[in-house]
Write a protein that holds these residues in place. Structure first.
Motif: not given
Ligand code: C5P
Length: 240
Positions: A22, A24, A28, A35, A94-96, A99, A118-119, A219
């Protein structure tokens, strides 16, 4: 006289942990806040997502990956929705994929099944969570919920495009489920840009099992999705 058994110590098997990336920014959605913290029917999206996960009583621990500095408030929100399951929060990456890896690092070794959810898929029905756990318990290395694709899909190719047979396509949802050891191996190999965990397990050469997804596991990505989620909650509808 028969033997009287006064009590049997319940054994919580399988031991299931739910990782919730969670961290991100939710750009968007345009809400100017992560989010997972955006209100939906009076509660943050995160609270809805966690409540949906622990609706399957086998989920015994929730591990969140949050934006830096939001570990404590987001853990408190999740704990308010997680019932008996404790909540742990770590700083996301920095990326999913980074995380998820950060969350995976604090999952206890005794765990059998790891879900990654995904949250933003905050209305996912408990039946989907249960089907994913069941398939992992039955021996699958990677499990994803998949929903039929309703649009006609065209693939862009050199100089034009062509239709793809949509009957063979599935849109992938979460939670995705794995035996702990398999997900650890996938993340040890690493692919910081992977958009989901099943793809990382697939890269190990292991098959990915699909169970039935659900329209409510969509989502929340755009402002329009938020309107839909509000309407579904207000209507108390169980089907998509
Ligand atoms: O960006 P997207 O909607 O694909 O992200 C999917 C999930 O990954 C979301 O729940 C978002 O909070 C999480 N995420 C994360 N760390 C990041 C980018 C996205 O936990 N750096």
């Amino acid at each position: 006289m028969g033997v009287r058994v006064d009590s049997v110590t319940p054994v919580q098997e399988p031991r299931v942990v739910a990782i919730v990336p969670a961290a991100g920014s939710g750009e968007r959605l345009g809400a100017g806040t992560p989010k997972a913290m955006v209100p939906l029917a009076g509660e943050p999206i995160l609270a809805h997502a966690v409540r949906g996960l622990v609706a399957d009583v086998r989920v015994g621990l929730v591990v969140l990956a949050t934006p830096e500095g939001l570990e404590e408030p987001m853990a408190a929100i999740a704990a308010g929705a997680s019932g008996a399951a404790p909540v742990v929060a770590v700083t996301g990456g920095r990326t999913r994929a980074e995380s998820v890896a950060a969350a995976l690092a604090v999952v206890p070794d005794e765990v059998d099944v790891v879900l990654v959810h995904d949250a933003a898929r905050c209305l996912t029905p408990a039946a989907v969570v249960g089907a994913v756990i069941d398939a992992v318990v039955s021996g699958a290395d990677a499990v994803v919920p998949g929903a039929p694709v309703v649009d006609t899909i065209r693939e862009v190719v050199d100089g034009g495009s062509r239709t793809i047979d949509r009957s063979a396509l599935r849109a992938v949802q979460t939670p995705q489920g794995f035996p702990l050891a398999v997900l650890r191996r996938a993340h040890a190999r690493g692919d910081a840009d992977a958009t989901d965990d099943a793809g990382m397990v697939e890269a190990l050469g292991l098959p990915v099992v699909i169970v039935a997804g659900h329209p409510r596991a969509f989502k929340v990505t755009t402002a329009q999705d938020l309107v839909l989620a509000e309407a579904l909650l207000a209507g108390g509808q169980q089907d998509g």
